[in-house]
Design a protein around this motif. Structure first.
Motif, PDB file in Angstrom:
ATOM      1  N   LYS A 147       0.863  -1.173   0.000  1.00  0.00           N
ATOM      2  CA  LYS A 147       0.000   0.000   0.000  1.00  0.00           C
ATOM      3  C   LYS A 147       0.903   1.228   0.000  1.00  0.00           C
ATOM      4  O   LYS A 147       1.691   1.440   0.912  1.00  0.00           O
ATOM      5  N   VAL A 148       0.776   2.020  -1.047  1.00  0.00           N
ATOM      6  CA  VAL A 148       1.660   3.176  -1.227  1.00  0.00           C
ATOM      7  C   VAL A 148       0.811   4.442  -1.208  1.00  0.00           C
ATOM      8  O   VAL A 148      -0.111   4.594  -2.022  1.00  0.00           O
ATOM      9  N   LYS A 149       1.110   5.330  -0.283  1.00  0.00           N
ATOM     10  CA  LYS A 149       0.388   6.597  -0.190  1.00  0.00           C
ATOM     11  C   LYS A 149       1.195   7.662  -0.926  1.00  0.00           C
ATOM     12  O   LYS A 149       2.393   7.832  -0.684  1.00  0.00           O
ATOM     13  N   VAL A 150       0.516   8.376  -1.813  1.00  0.00           N
ATOM     14  CA  VAL A 150       1.184   9.316  -2.713  1.00  0.00           C
ATOM     15  C   VAL A 150       0.511  10.681  -2.631  1.00  0.00           C
ATOM     16  O   VAL A 150      -0.724  10.771  -2.637  1.00  0.00           O
ATOM     17  N   ARG A 151       1.329  11.734  -2.581  1.00  0.00           N
ATOM     18  CA  ARG A 151       0.782  13.088  -2.604  1.00  0.00           C
ATOM     19  C   ARG A 151       0.898  13.669  -4.002  1.00  0.00           C
ATOM     20  O   ARG A 151       1.966  13.634  -4.614  1.00  0.00           O
ATOM     21  N   ASP A 152      -0.212  14.192  -4.514  1.00  0.00           N
ATOM     22  CA  ASP A 152      -0.229  14.868  -5.800  1.00  0.00           C
ATOM     23  C   ASP A 152       0.228  16.300  -5.576  1.00  0.00           C
ATOM     24  O   ASP A 152      -0.503  17.125  -5.026  1.00  0.00           O
ATOM     25  N   ARG A 153       1.434  16.625  -5.994  1.00  0.00           N
ATOM     26  CA  ARG A 153       2.021  17.929  -5.730  1.00  0.00           C
ATOM     27  C   ARG A 153       1.460  19.003  -6.657  1.00  0.00           C
ATOM     28  O   ARG A 153       1.658  20.190  -6.403  1.00  0.00           O
ATOM     29  N   VAL A 154       0.781  18.609  -7.720  1.00  0.00           N
ATOM     30  CA  VAL A 154       0.260  19.571  -8.690  1.00  0.00           C
ATOM     31  C   VAL A 154      -1.173  19.964  -8.349  1.00  0.00           C
ATOM     32  O   VAL A 154      -1.500  21.147  -8.192  1.00  0.00           O
ATOM     33  N   ARG A 155      -2.019  18.965  -8.207  1.00  0.00           N
ATOM     34  CA  ARG A 155      -3.439  19.236  -7.959  1.00  0.00           C
ATOM     35  C   ARG A 155      -3.831  19.131  -6.498  1.00  0.00           C
ATOM     36  O   ARG A 155      -4.950  19.471  -6.117  1.00  0.00           O
ATOM     37  N   GLY A 156      -2.933  18.613  -5.678  1.00  0.00           N
ATOM     38  CA  GLY A 156      -3.267  18.398  -4.283  1.00  0.00           C
ATOM     39  C   GLY A 156      -3.999  17.081  -4.105  1.00  0.00           C
ATOM     40  O   GLY A 156      -4.403  16.421  -5.066  1.00  0.00           O
ATOM     41  N   GLY A 157      -4.168  16.674  -2.898  1.00  0.00           N
ATOM     42  CA  GLY A 157      -4.866  15.429  -2.617  1.00  0.00           C
ATOM     43  C   GLY A 157      -3.923  14.252  -2.497  1.00  0.00           C
ATOM     44  O   GLY A 157      -2.712  14.363  -2.704  1.00  0.00           O
TER      45      GLY A 157
END
Length: 524
Positions: free
Chosen positions: A253-263
Motif C-alpha cells: 500500500k503506497v500513499k502518494v501526494r499529488d504535488r500539482v493538484r493536491g490530494g
C-alpha cells in the motif's frame, strides 16, 4: 550481429508464460478501482530516472499484459541523477577510469574491476541497440555518440604505471585496440588543447581507446519512458511517495501526494521498485524491510566547469581521465570530457566536490539527519572514524575559489581563458555506507537491495550507475522473480544476447555483438 539482425524472438511455451494475474499466485485477481484516488498496479516504479525506465522497458518486453505505473515527484523525467548535466555522461566502460585499475603494492595492476564494469556496459549497449532495432528508441545520435576514452598521466613513474595498465588490458578482447602513447608529437596531434603550452620536458603518457562513447542519459530515459507510455504505462509526474506499507496479502500500500493538484492517491502494488536516486534510502527505510537495516548514505555534491565556445570545443574530442590526488576518494578523479547534449558539443572539467546534507539536488537539508536510524548509527560512526582522507578532501574542496579551480583545469589544458568557462552545479551523489562488523565502510558503486520475498527492491549508490543500468536491473529481475527468470531467459537473450555469458571468454561473440551494436547505434 556482424551485419546481421539479431535472431527472431524465440517461442516461449504457454506453460512458461506469466500473466499479470500470476505475478503472485497467492494474491487475488486485480479488480478495476471505482475510486480514481485508489488504483491497483502490478508494477510500481518510483522515480523517473534511467533505472526505473530501464526496468520498466524490460518488464514491458517480458510481460506486456502487466500493468506498470511510474511515479516521479518532479515535473518531468530524468531531472536528478539521470540529467545529462548532473553527471559526467562518460558511458562508464572502464576504458579510461584509473580508479578501476589500481596499482598493487607489488607493482602489478589489478584489472578485475575494469573487466566487470566493461562486461556490464556491453549489456547496456546491446539493450540500446535492440531498442533502436525494435522501435523502442529512435535517433541514437540523440543519446549516444562515439568519443575516444583516454587515461592521462604526468611523470615517469605514472607513465610506467600506464604502460603496465596497457599491458594488463591489451590482451583482453574487451579492451581490444587500447593504445599506449608517450610520443609528444602524437600526443599533440590527438589532444591539441591539452598539448598547447605544456612544458617540453614534462613526461606525459596516455592509454587511448578509440571505441569509447558519450551518453546523454536524460535523452535515453525520456525515450524509454515515452515508449512505456505508448504501451499503456501510467506515468505520473508531480507525485511524491509519502509512505509504503506491506499488506497482509503480500501487496504494497503506497500513499502518494499529488504535488500539482493536491490530494492523496492510494496505490496497491504487487511489486515495487525504488529507483529514486538519493531518495531511495528514505523510501526503503519507510518500507520497513529488514534488508535495508544497517545501510546509510553519505551525500557529496559536485560542480563542473563547462565550456560551449566552439573554438575551444573543436580542439578537444575525447574523455580524458587523470589520477586522483593522493588520499582523495575515487569519485574525485579529474577529467576533461567532450559532451554532446541536444546536438551541441561542449566540454566539462571536474569534478569539484562540495558538501550538503541534501540527498537530492532538489532535496531537503534534513535529508541526512532524517536518514539516521539506530541500526545505521554504528556504520556512520565507523565511517567517520576511518574516512579522515575523505573529510580532509571535502574541506579542501570547499575552500577552493574560482581561480584555484581554473588552475586545476590548466593541468589538463595549460592555456585556458577563464572567461570561456562557467561553473555549474552537478547532481548529488549519495555514497553507500554498509555495516561491517561493529562499524561500517564507505562504498563507491551501486548496490541493489531487495526484500526476501522479492516484492520490493531499490538501488543505492552512484558511479558507474547509469552506465550499468541494464546489468543492475537484470539483477533486480533475478532477485525478485526467481520463479520466472528461467521462463524469461530466452527472451532476455534476444534483448541482451550476452546475458549470462562472459564475453571476454567468447571473443567471436563479442566481435559479432560489437558489429551489431556499433551499426544499430550509429557508432561506425
Amino acid at each position: 550481429m556482424g551485419g546481421r539482425t539479431p535472431p527472431a524472438r524465440m517461442h516461449v511455451p504457454r506453460s512458461q508464460e506469466m500473466s499479470a494475474l500470476t505475478l503472485n499466485a497467492n494474491l487475488p485477481s486485480r479488480k478495476p478501482a471505482a475510486d480514481p484516488n485508489r488504483i491497483t498496479t502490478d508494477v510500481l516504479l518510483v522515480g523517473a530516472g534511467v533505472m526505473s525506465a530501464t526496468l520498466g522497458a524490460l518488464i514491458r518486453s517480458l510481460e506486456p499484459d502487466w500493468s506498470v505505473t511510474v511515479l516521479e515527484r518532479l515535473e518531468g523525467p530524468a531531472l536528478e541523477s539521470s540529467d545529462p548535466w548532473n553527471n559526467a555522461g562518460t558511458g562508464h566502460s572502464a576504458l579510461c577510469e584509473l580508479n578501476y585499475t589500481p596499482r598493487l603494492p607489488d607493482g602489478s595492476v589489478d584489472v578485475s574491476k575494469a573487466l566487470v564494469v566493461n562486461e556490464q556496459f556491453q549489456l547496456s549497449r546491446q539493450f540500446w541497440a535492440h531498442g533502436v532495432d525494435h522501435g523502442m528508441l529512435h535517433d541514437p545520435s540523440s543519446f549516444i555518440n562515439a568519443v575516444p576514452h583516454v587515461s592521462f598521466v604526468r611523470g615517469a613513474e605514472n607513465a610506467e604505471y600506464l604502460r603496465l595498465r596497457h599491458d594488463a588490458l591489451a590482451g583482453n578482447p574487451l579492451f581490444e585496440g587500447i593504445e599506449y602513447v608517450d610520443d609528444r608529437d602524437e600526443f599533440a596531434r590527438r589532444l591539441p588543447l591539452m598539448a598547447e603550452g605544456r612544458p617540453e620536458d614534462e613526461t606525459v603518457a596516455l592509454n587511448w581507446s578509440q571505441n569509447g562513447t558519450d551518453v546523454d542519459f536524460g535523452a535515453l530515459t525520456g525515450q524509454l519512458l515515452a515508449h512505456l507510455a505508448d504501451r499503456g504505462a501510467d506515468i505520473r509526474y508531480g507525485h511524491d511517495v509519502k509512505s509504503l506499507r506491506k499488506n497482509t496479502d503480500g501487496t504494497w500500500k503506497v500513499k502518494v501526494r499529488d504535488r500539482v493538484r493536491g490530494g492523496t492517491l492510494n496505490i496497491s502494488a504487487r511489486f515495487v521498485f525504488v529507483g529514486a536516486g538519493g531518495g531511495a534510502l528514505h523510501l526503503l527505510q519507510r518500507s520497513g524491510i529488514d534488508e535495508v537495516k544497517g545501510f546509510a548514505g553519505f551525500p557529496v555534491s559536485g560542480q563542473f566547469l563547462r565550456c560551449v565556445d566552439e573554438d575551444v570545443t573543436a580542439r578537444h574530442e575525447a574523455k580524458v581521465y587523470g589520477m586522483a590526488a593522493v588520499g582523495a576518494p575515487p569519485m574525485s578523479v579529474p577529467h576533461l570530457d567532450t559532451r554532446v547534449i541536444d546536438g551541441q558539443r561542449s566540454l566539462l572539467f571536474g569534478p569539484y566536490a562540495g558538501w550538503t546534507p541534501k540527498f537530492l539536488k532538489n532535496g531537503s537539508f534534513t535529508d541526512l539527519p532524517r536518514s539516521m536510524r539506530i541500526d545505521n548509527l554504528g556504520p556512520m560512526a565507523g565511517v567517520g572514524l576511518t574516512s579522515a582522507p575523505l573529510v580532509k578532501y571535502l574541506v579542501l574542496e570547499l575552500l577552493k575559489n574560482q581561480h584555484r579551480k581554473i588552475d586545476e583545469l590548466s593541468v589538463f589544458a595549460p592555456i585556458v581563458e577563464a572567461s570561456d568557462w562557467e561553473l555549474i552545479t552537478a547532481g548529488q551523489r549519495v555514497q553507500v555506507v554498509r555495516k561491517k562488523g561493529w562499524g561500517g565502510g564507505l562504498e563507491f558503486g551501486t548496490t541493489v537491495i531487495s526484500a526476501a520475498d522479492g516484492s520490493i527492491a531499490g538501488l543505492l549508490g552512484a558511479s558507474p550507475g547509469a552506465s550499468t543500468a541494464v546489468a543492475a536491473m537484470l539483477d533486480v529481475l533475478e532477485r525478485c522473480f526467481p520463479g520466472r527468470i528461467d521462463g524469461w531467459r530466452p527472451q532476455l537473450k534476444e534483448i541482451v544476447p550476452s546475458y549470462g555469458v562472459a564475453l571476454q571468454e567468447n571473443p567471436s561473440l563479442l566481435a559479432d555483438l560489437r558489429s551489431w551494436t556499433d551499426t544499430s547505434l550509429g557508432l561506425v
